[in-house]
Design an enzyme around this catalytic site. Sequence first.
Site, PDB file in Angstrom:
ATOM      1  N   ARG A 109       0.870  -1.177   0.000  1.00 45.46           N
ATOM      2  CA  ARG A 109       0.000   0.000   0.000  1.00 45.46           C
ATOM      3  C   ARG A 109       0.906   1.226   0.000  1.00 45.46           C
ATOM      4  O   ARG A 109       1.658   1.449   0.952  1.00 45.46           O
ATOM      5  CB  ARG A 109      -0.911   0.016   1.234  1.00 45.46           C
ATOM      6  CG  ARG A 109      -1.834   1.245   1.320  1.00 45.46           C
ATOM      7  CD  ARG A 109      -2.647   1.179   2.611  1.00 45.46           C
ATOM      8  NE  ARG A 109      -3.452   2.372   2.829  1.00 45.46           N
ATOM      9  CZ  ARG A 109      -4.709   2.515   2.439  1.00 45.46           C
ATOM     10  NH1 ARG A 109      -5.306   1.536   1.783  1.00 45.46           N
ATOM     11  NH2 ARG A 109      -5.377   3.620   2.690  1.00 45.46           N
ATOM     12  N   HIS A 136      -7.139   0.811  -6.818  1.00 39.98           N
ATOM     13  CA  HIS A 136      -7.476   0.276  -5.492  1.00 39.98           C
ATOM     14  C   HIS A 136      -8.306  -1.015  -5.676  1.00 39.98           C
ATOM     15  O   HIS A 136      -9.486  -1.067  -5.337  1.00 39.98           O
ATOM     16  CB  HIS A 136      -8.258   1.322  -4.698  1.00 39.98           C
ATOM     17  CG  HIS A 136      -8.258   1.082  -3.217  1.00 39.98           C
ATOM     18  ND1 HIS A 136      -7.690  -0.043  -2.631  1.00 39.98           N
ATOM     19  CD2 HIS A 136      -8.779   1.820  -2.185  1.00 39.98           C
ATOM     20  CE1 HIS A 136      -7.850   0.029  -1.323  1.00 39.98           C
ATOM     21  NE2 HIS A 136      -8.503   1.141  -1.026  1.00 39.98           N
ATOM     22  N   GLN A 139     -10.386  -2.870  -2.809  1.00 41.72           N
ATOM     23  CA  GLN A 139     -11.599  -2.130  -2.454  1.00 41.72           C
ATOM     24  C   GLN A 139     -12.738  -2.467  -3.408  1.00 41.72           C
ATOM     25  O   GLN A 139     -13.899  -2.570  -3.012  1.00 41.72           O
ATOM     26  CB  GLN A 139     -11.325  -0.623  -2.475  1.00 41.72           C
ATOM     27  CG  GLN A 139     -12.523   0.234  -2.080  1.00 41.72           C
ATOM     28  CD  GLN A 139     -12.860   0.148  -0.617  1.00 41.72           C
ATOM     29  OE1 GLN A 139     -12.005   0.323   0.238  1.00 41.72           O
ATOM     30  NE2 GLN A 139     -14.121  -0.123  -0.300  1.00 41.72           N
ATOM     31  N   ASP A 231     -16.064   9.760  -2.233  1.00 42.03           N
ATOM     32  CA  ASP A 231     -14.795   9.567  -1.539  1.00 42.03           C
ATOM     33  C   ASP A 231     -14.337  10.939  -1.052  1.00 42.03           C
ATOM     34  O   ASP A 231     -14.915  11.974  -1.429  1.00 42.03           O
ATOM     35  CB  ASP A 231     -13.765   8.944  -2.504  1.00 42.03           C
ATOM     36  CG  ASP A 231     -12.475   8.504  -1.817  1.00 42.03           C
ATOM     37  OD1 ASP A 231     -12.470   8.425  -0.573  1.00 42.03           O
ATOM     38  OD2 ASP A 231     -11.482   8.249  -2.523  1.00 42.03           O
ATOM     39  N   CYS A 272     -15.650   4.515   0.671  1.00 42.66           N
ATOM     40  CA  CYS A 272     -14.575   3.602   1.058  1.00 42.66           C
ATOM     41  C   CYS A 272     -13.975   3.940   2.416  1.00 42.66           C
ATOM     42  O   CYS A 272     -13.227   3.129   2.971  1.00 42.66           O
ATOM     43  CB  CYS A 272     -13.496   3.564  -0.022  1.00 42.66           C
ATOM     44  SG  CYS A 272     -12.798   5.176  -0.413  1.00 42.66           S
ATOM     45  N   ARG A 317     -14.119  -5.702   3.244  1.00 46.70           N
ATOM     46  CA  ARG A 317     -12.701  -5.659   2.878  1.00 46.70           C
ATOM     47  C   ARG A 317     -12.014  -6.934   3.363  1.00 46.70           C
ATOM     48  O   ARG A 317     -11.156  -7.495   2.672  1.00 46.70           O
ATOM     49  CB  ARG A 317     -12.011  -4.440   3.505  1.00 46.70           C
ATOM     50  CG  ARG A 317     -12.451  -3.080   3.004  1.00 46.70           C
ATOM     51  CD  ARG A 317     -12.161  -2.854   1.520  1.00 46.70           C
ATOM     52  NE  ARG A 317     -10.762  -3.052   1.166  1.00 46.70           N
ATOM     53  CZ  ARG A 317      -9.754  -2.222   1.457  1.00 46.70           C
ATOM     54  NH1 ARG A 317      -9.993  -1.113   2.143  1.00 46.70           N
ATOM     55  NH2 ARG A 317      -8.528  -2.490   1.059  1.00 46.70           N
TER      56      ARG A 317
END
Length: 337
Positions: A109, A136, A139, A231, A272, A317
């Site tokens: 990440r 991502h 996600q 987001d 998210c 997740r």
Amino acid sequence: MTNTIFQGKSLLKEIDFTQAELAYLIDFAIHLKALKKANIPHQYLAGKNIALLFEKTSTRTRSAFTVAANDLGAHPEFLGPNDVQFGKKESTADTAKVLGSMFDGIQFRGFKQSDVETLAAESGVPVWNGLTDTWHPTQMLADFMTIKEIFGDYVGKNLVYIGDGRNNMANSLLVTSAILGVNITILAPDDLQPEAGIQQIAAEKAAETGSKITITSNLDAVKGADIIYTDVWVSMGEEDKYDERLEALMPYQVNAELFAKTGNDNCIFMHCLPAFHDLDTKTMSEIHDKYGYDELEVTDEIFKSEKSVVFQEAENRLHSIKAVMAATLGNLFIPKV
């Protein structure tokens, strides 16, 4: 017999897998969630060692990979920005070779997509993208898993992403929706819309699946939405852009008025996380003191409403990351997808 579809593969971006493969991983995640809820062990990675590399801070991604590894019987090892060089004193390629000789799988990440690509090319083990500035993918599996749980399917649903259309979430939602046959609208100011190269990838995938793509700045585009997704307006590393972003994006706030424009009582809200919906964070307190706002990309009313599925999405997740790790490292028998 082991599967040759996933075994040893990396998940670096959404287009690494076909529509059928992504659909399998989503369904596998739903299955693993059921096993977890029933307390049925599923230690497909017993004896494996997993490196968790973090340049960027994380709550959900770190927690999900750690618990997923433990549930699968593997041993996770966290390596933060002070533990791995990422090109500072040692090249990413050299780091990849070292880690690949010691670990069975690597999560990354960070900032540059090229770093996660190098890790995969040089380590010799599966590498999973926990987020870069461009994509991502883990996600996405959680998001479309959530949509399937709620609606029974995601194919043909109308997803509207609203806000900063140039970030990794907008890129990933645009391309993944196109791959999966979801109708996707990116609703953003003209200068915050996805790059042409990302739009081209999505257009090519949509031509195969029948997904309808709309990229617009017109707020009326929320009409008929099944999912409203937003987001944060300022991504990690862009903290100097608050002035311009707040001015440009406040008309795109997800609020009751926007939801009314959908004309769909069953429309859900997704994010998210983390979300700036109240003053209960240091960051929002500072924004309030400087700009006077109590909430940014989504109002507290919508965030806490029955329409909001953000915490179901956050939990997923774990299950979707577990599906990726098990499928690519667990020598599972998957005869075909």
